[in-house]
Write a protein that holds these residues in place. Structure first.
Motif, PDB file in Angstrom:
ATOM      1  N   THR A  31       0.834  -1.212   0.000  1.00  0.00           N
ATOM      2  CA  THR A  31       0.000   0.000   0.000  1.00  0.00           C
ATOM      3  C   THR A  31       0.866   1.257   0.000  1.00  0.00           C
ATOM      4  O   THR A  31       0.637   2.200  -0.782  1.00  0.00           O
ATOM      5  CB  THR A  31      -0.933  -0.004   1.227  1.00  0.00           C
ATOM      6  OG1 THR A  31      -1.763  -1.171   1.181  1.00  0.00           O
ATOM      7  CG2 THR A  31      -1.799   1.242   1.257  1.00  0.00           C
ATOM      8  N   GLN A  32       1.874   1.297   0.899  1.00  0.00           N
ATOM      9  CA  GLN A  32       2.733   2.471   1.006  1.00  0.00           C
ATOM     10  C   GLN A  32       3.589   2.670  -0.240  1.00  0.00           C
ATOM     11  O   GLN A  32       3.731   3.796  -0.769  1.00  0.00           O
ATOM     12  CB  GLN A  32       3.631   2.344   2.236  1.00  0.00           C
ATOM     13  CG  GLN A  32       4.516   3.559   2.481  1.00  0.00           C
ATOM     14  CD  GLN A  32       3.702   4.806   2.751  1.00  0.00           C
ATOM     15  OE1 GLN A  32       3.024   4.905   3.766  1.00  0.00           O
ATOM     16  NE2 GLN A  32       3.739   5.770   1.836  1.00  0.00           N
ATOM     17  N   THR A  33       4.163   1.590  -0.749  1.00  0.00           N
ATOM     18  CA  THR A  33       5.031   1.698  -1.920  1.00  0.00           C
ATOM     19  C   THR A  33       4.244   2.152  -3.146  1.00  0.00           C
ATOM     20  O   THR A  33       4.752   2.929  -3.982  1.00  0.00           O
ATOM     21  CB  THR A  33       5.732   0.354  -2.196  1.00  0.00           C
ATOM     22  OG1 THR A  33       6.432  -0.061  -1.023  1.00  0.00           O
ATOM     23  CG2 THR A  33       6.717   0.477  -3.353  1.00  0.00           C
ATOM     24  N   ARG A  34       2.992   1.680  -3.269  1.00  0.00           N
ATOM     25  CA  ARG A  34       2.169   2.105  -4.409  1.00  0.00           C
ATOM     26  C   ARG A  34       1.910   3.610  -4.343  1.00  0.00           C
ATOM     27  O   ARG A  34       1.930   4.315  -5.381  1.00  0.00           O
ATOM     28  CB  ARG A  34       0.847   1.326  -4.413  1.00  0.00           C
ATOM     29  CG  ARG A  34      -0.019   1.636  -5.620  1.00  0.00           C
ATOM     30  CD  ARG A  34       0.660   1.196  -6.884  1.00  0.00           C
ATOM     31  NE  ARG A  34      -0.083   1.575  -8.074  1.00  0.00           N
ATOM     32  CZ  ARG A  34       0.394   2.294  -9.078  1.00  0.00           C
ATOM     33  NH1 ARG A  34       1.657   2.742  -9.042  1.00  0.00           N
ATOM     34  NH2 ARG A  34      -0.336   2.571 -10.130  1.00  0.00           N
ATOM     35  N   LYS A  35       1.711   4.163  -3.140  1.00  0.00           N
ATOM     36  CA  LYS A  35       1.537   5.612  -2.996  1.00  0.00           C
ATOM     37  C   LYS A  35       2.785   6.346  -3.455  1.00  0.00           C
ATOM     38  O   LYS A  35       2.721   7.371  -4.149  1.00  0.00           O
ATOM     39  CB  LYS A  35       1.239   5.948  -1.532  1.00  0.00           C
ATOM     40  CG  LYS A  35      -0.127   5.506  -1.049  1.00  0.00           C
ATOM     41  CD  LYS A  35      -0.305   5.872   0.435  1.00  0.00           C
ATOM     42  CE  LYS A  35      -1.664   5.397   0.947  1.00  0.00           C
ATOM     43  NZ  LYS A  35      -1.828   5.710   2.395  1.00  0.00           N
ATOM     44  N   TRP A  36       3.968   5.826  -3.064  1.00  0.00           N
ATOM     45  CA  TRP A  36       5.221   6.467  -3.451  1.00  0.00           C
ATOM     46  C   TRP A  36       5.462   6.370  -4.956  1.00  0.00           C
ATOM     47  O   TRP A  36       5.999   7.299  -5.573  1.00  0.00           O
ATOM     48  CB  TRP A  36       6.394   5.841  -2.689  1.00  0.00           C
ATOM     49  CG  TRP A  36       6.401   6.212  -1.207  1.00  0.00           C
ATOM     50  CD1 TRP A  36       5.866   7.311  -0.654  1.00  0.00           C
ATOM     51  CD2 TRP A  36       7.002   5.461  -0.159  1.00  0.00           C
ATOM     52  NE1 TRP A  36       6.072   7.321   0.718  1.00  0.00           N
ATOM     53  CE2 TRP A  36       6.781   6.184   1.042  1.00  0.00           C
ATOM     54  CE3 TRP A  36       7.686   4.254  -0.085  1.00  0.00           C
ATOM     55  CZ2 TRP A  36       7.236   5.749   2.290  1.00  0.00           C
ATOM     56  CZ3 TRP A  36       8.150   3.824   1.127  1.00  0.00           C
ATOM     57  CH2 TRP A  36       7.925   4.556   2.324  1.00  0.00           C
ATOM     58  N   GLN A  37       5.077   5.251  -5.535  1.00  0.00           N
ATOM     59  CA  GLN A  37       5.257   5.109  -6.983  1.00  0.00           C
ATOM     60  C   GLN A  37       4.451   6.171  -7.741  1.00  0.00           C
ATOM     61  O   GLN A  37       4.918   6.729  -8.749  1.00  0.00           O
ATOM     62  CB  GLN A  37       4.830   3.703  -7.440  1.00  0.00           C
ATOM     63  CG  GLN A  37       5.808   2.602  -7.096  1.00  0.00           C
ATOM     64  CD  GLN A  37       5.292   1.239  -7.524  1.00  0.00           C
ATOM     65  OE1 GLN A  37       4.087   1.046  -7.723  1.00  0.00           O
ATOM     66  NE2 GLN A  37       6.205   0.282  -7.676  1.00  0.00           N
ATOM     67  N   ARG A  38       3.236   6.439  -7.226  1.00  0.00           N
ATOM     68  CA  ARG A  38       2.410   7.450  -7.883  1.00  0.00           C
ATOM     69  C   ARG A  38       2.981   8.853  -7.651  1.00  0.00           C
ATOM     70  O   ARG A  38       2.951   9.711  -8.550  1.00  0.00           O
ATOM     71  CB  ARG A  38       0.976   7.373  -7.349  1.00  0.00           C
ATOM     72  CG  ARG A  38       0.227   6.100  -7.741  1.00  0.00           C
ATOM     73  CD  ARG A  38      -1.250   6.232  -7.420  1.00  0.00           C
ATOM     74  NE  ARG A  38      -2.004   5.028  -7.764  1.00  0.00           N
ATOM     75  CZ  ARG A  38      -2.473   4.164  -6.885  1.00  0.00           C
ATOM     76  NH1 ARG A  38      -2.263   4.369  -5.588  1.00  0.00           N
ATOM     77  NH2 ARG A  38      -3.145   3.111  -7.283  1.00  0.00           N
ATOM     78  N   ARG A  39       3.496   9.099  -6.444  1.00  0.00           N
ATOM     79  CA  ARG A  39       3.980  10.432  -6.095  1.00  0.00           C
ATOM     80  C   ARG A  39       5.374  10.680  -6.659  1.00  0.00           C
ATOM     81  O   ARG A  39       5.710  11.811  -7.038  1.00  0.00           O
ATOM     82  CB  ARG A  39       3.981  10.592  -4.580  1.00  0.00           C
ATOM     83  CG  ARG A  39       4.245  12.036  -4.121  1.00  0.00           C
ATOM     84  CD  ARG A  39       4.017  12.163  -2.628  1.00  0.00           C
ATOM     85  NE  ARG A  39       2.672  11.750  -2.254  1.00  0.00           N
ATOM     86  CZ  ARG A  39       2.238  11.637  -1.000  1.00  0.00           C
ATOM     87  NH1 ARG A  39       3.064  11.892  -0.001  1.00  0.00           N
ATOM     88  NH2 ARG A  39       1.005  11.264  -0.751  1.00  0.00           N
TER      89      ARG A  39
END
Length: 730
Positions: A546-554
């Motif tokens: 969940t956290q890594t997917r947020k960072w990938q988008r940001r």
């Protein structure tokens, strides 16, 4: 012929036992000096016989009357002169005479006295009793037969018949009862037994036991105890009720009986012997023994089980509490067979059972005869050492056990090397309850296992405190996830060519409400042992994706930011683990190509069979596999070609020894990097703490690195700030 005695009493009858004969009246012993001296005159002898209430006669070998008294004359209805010299055929009907003569002949030839009863023709309602016996001369030869006759009639006869009927019914009853019934005199000689007892003794009939004792039918030990019991009953008058006796026959055959013995009293209340009844309970005892064995012995190894071990340990505690008891030392040893699960998993449960049996036999060879060895469950055994001199005695036994387990076990043709982790607790610690001592021996055993197996540890108070602390930690850990106490920290993994962050490794931390930050090396082993690691590992995977997917988008980059998540042995063994990973990726919208699951070399080798299918399915989903701590586990490298491994992570212990001025220390790292490149794999070096190590790794063409020199594990906020700066990390 001499006169032996005047009379003897039997059945209320006075029996003359004179010798010699006469064809006429009182001249019983013609020419006999002894007779003359004894009676002074023949008339005195006749006078004595005539006052007796019974009819008395004496006959020669041919059945001719030699002597009769007045009562006999009255019974026959003739004067003595009409009887002397005659036979019964001259006095009675032929049928009666025939019976009387046959019984006379039996007394003459048998040489023993015996009673008979007649209902003679013409004397209806009258029962005639005749007691016969031999008359012997001076050298012991039978020269005549005497007979004593008396009759019963009317009420007296009826009472006699009623009594005989009662006796008949009583004997019939006792002879049909399947129990031993017996009567004995004051000297413990049998006076009567029933037919069941006769069969038990192996004799023809009850009469054969008359006058004999238990010494004729049992071993000396059993007969002696029976004699002592009966003499005590005779002395005190107190019965012996429901005594369970082990009866040992001379041939060694053993039977068990429940026996009740009572004092036998006469009409005046005097104890004249004993009587008893014994019921065979052999089958009952065998059944009880079987139940006891099942209740207290392990069916596989035939060793005492936990219940019996507790009983014997409790006995020692009770012994120590007795007033005035002399102090003594004893010890409990707790053993666990190391890596037993591997035998069951690889060779099957039958092989595991065989190993446990052989293990128990070897342990027995290490102990004294009085020590107790028990199997308390699974692959766990306990030993109770009684009356030892010091702690050294217990540790010596432990060392002996280790030596005994050194040779391999042969299980169905396969050699298996095994060892045991051993914990020792001593009674000198001052235990109040047996279970506390057993608990502490178990605690010491787990300490031995944690310290490397195949060793022993003696319990001390610090172990207990640690055990209590770990137990509380386990309890708290079960609630940590649901209470939101777990945190995921992220340690950067840096590309050594670009010097930029390419991935994170997700590492769990536990923010305990009272202990503060608890590190993984303390609670992960607890989670593994209790099975909590599965739920915790799944939570970490979800949080990290969940956290890594947020960072990938940001913070988009090419290639995308990757996340590495540790995978436990238990997770890989779960049937639905692959489905859990797939579901998590779908729910978090995370690309499988950006997920790497890490597993230690040792954990992978322990799951070659169960994990192969799961690893292949994960690979087909494009999930990557890293081997963590490479070089510290198994020496076999065959699995690198068998499994779809993407990255080898060099263990920090190898990286720490790398120095520019000692190039020889880098050869292992060089070999690992070369192996990985030749197999088309990437390499990540762990535990990088100096710039010197970074330079050495770059020189060896290592792909990536992580360690405190580059960055400590960071909470999500700090990791995000690092991503936002987008700067080289060295």
């Amino acid at each position: 012929m001499s006169l032996k005695s005047v009379a003897s009493t039997h059945h209320g009858a006075a029996v003359p036992a004179e010798s010699g004969g006469s064809t006429g009246g009182p001249s019983v012993g013609q020419g006999s000096t002894e007779t003359g001296e004894f009676f002074q005159a023949a008339d005195d002898y006749r006078a004595l016989a005539d006052i007796l209430p019974q009819a008395i006669c004496r006959k020669d070998e041919d059945g001719r009357y030699l002597f009769v008294n007045q009562r006999y004359c009255a019974w026959v209805g003739r004067a003595s002169g009409e009887i002397i010299g005659k036979t019964d055929f001259d006095l009675f009907a032929h049928e009666v005479a025939q019976i009387l003569c046959e019984d006379d002949r039996r007394a003459f030839e048998g040489g023993e006295s015996f009673p008979t009863k007649y209902e003679l023709p013409g004397r209806e309602g009258v029962l005639t009793h005749v007691l016969r016996g031999p008359v012997r001369d001076d050298v012991g030869h039978t020269s005549a037969v005497y007979a004593v006759v008396w009759e019963e009639s009317g009420d007296k006869l009826q009472k006699h018949l009623d009594l005989e009927q009662e006796i008949f019914l009583l004997r019939a009853l006792m002879d049909t009862i399947p129990d031993s019934i017996y009567f004995k005199d004051r000297d413990s000689r049998f006076s009567w037994i029933n037919r069941y007892t006769a069969a038990k003794f192996g004799i023809v009939g009850p009469a054969e036991a008359d006058g004999k004792t238990d010494f004729d039918f049992f071993t000396v030990e059993h007969a002696g105890q029976a004699f002592r019991d009966e003499q005590e009953i005779i002395r005190t008058g107190r019965p012996l009720v429901n005594l369970e006796e082990k009866e040992t026959l001379p041939d060694g055959h053993i039977k068990w009986a429940s026996t009740t013995k009572m004092p036998l009293r006469d009409a005046g209340g005097r104890i004249i012997g004993t009587f008893g009844i014994s019921r065979d309970i052999t089958e009952k005892k065998h059944f009880e023994d079987q139940l006891a064995h099942q209740a207290f012995y392990d069916p596989l190894t035939q060793l005492p089980n936990r219940a019996l071990f507790h009983d014997r340990l409790d006995h020692l505690f009770r012994r120590g509490r007795r007033k005035g008891a002399k102090p003594f030392l004893f010890s409990v040893i707790y053993l666990d067979l190391d890596r037993f699960k591997g035998v069951n998993d690889s060779l099957g449960h039958a092989a595991g059972d065989d190993l446990l049996v052989q293990f128990g036999r070897r342990l027995e060879t290490c102990l004294r005869p009085g020590d107790t060895l028990a199997r308390v469950g699974g692959d766990e055994f306990t030993v109770l050492l009684e009356d030892i001199a010091s702690e050294a005695d217990a540790t010596t036994v432990a060392e002996r056990i280790h030596r005994a387990l050194t040779p391999p076990f042969n299980v169905n043709g396969t050699e298996i090397f095994s060892s045991a982790s051993v914990g020792i607790a001593l009674s000198s610690t001052g235990y109040k309850q047996p279970q506390d001592m057993l608990r502490d021996a178990d605690t010491a055993m787990y300490r031995a296992k944690a310290n490397g197996r195949s060793r022993h540890e003696v319990f001390d108070s610090d172990m207990h405190q640690r055990a209590v602390s770990l137990l509380q930690l386990e309890t708290d850990l079960r609630r940590a996830v649901e209470r939101g106490e777990c945190r995921v920290y992220y340690q950067p993994i840096v590309d050594l060519a670009t010097r930029r962050l390419s991935a994170f490794e997700a590492l769990i931390r536990w923010q305990h409400p009272t202990r503060g930050m608890v590190m993984p090396d303390l609670f992960i082993p607890i989670a593994e042992e209790t099975g909590l690691i599965s739920s915790i590992g799944l939570w970490v995977l979800r949080e990290a994706c969940t956290q890594t997917r947020k960072w990938q988008r940001r913070f988009p980059q090419d290639p995308p930011l990757r996340i590495c998540v540790n995978m436990s042995t238990r997770q890989l063994a779960q049937i639905d683990f692959v489905d859990q990973v797939r579901r998590t990726l779908e729910e978090t919208d995370f690309d499988p190509k950006d997920l790497t699951l890490e597993m230690t070399e040792s954990a992978l080798m322990h799951n070659l069979k169960t994990g192969a299918a799961a690893i292949q399915k994960l690979h087909e989903m494009s999930v990557k596999l890293d081997i963590d701590d490479f070089g510290t586990g198994y020496s076999s490298l065959a699995y690198l070609q068998t499994f779809p491994v993407d990255t080898l992570k060099i263990d920090r212990s190898f990286v720490a020894r790398m120095k520019r001025d000692e190039p020889g220390q880098t050869e292992i790292v060089r070999a690992i990097i070369g192996l990985a490149h030749n197999l088309g794999m990437e390499v990540t070096a762990e535990g990088v703490e100096t710039a010197e190590q970074i330079e050495a790794l770059q020189a060896l063409n290592c792909t990536r690195a992580q360690g405190y020199f580059l960055s400590y594990p960071l909470p999500a906020e700090a990791a995000e700030a690092l991503l936002a700066r987008d700067l080289p990390l060295f």
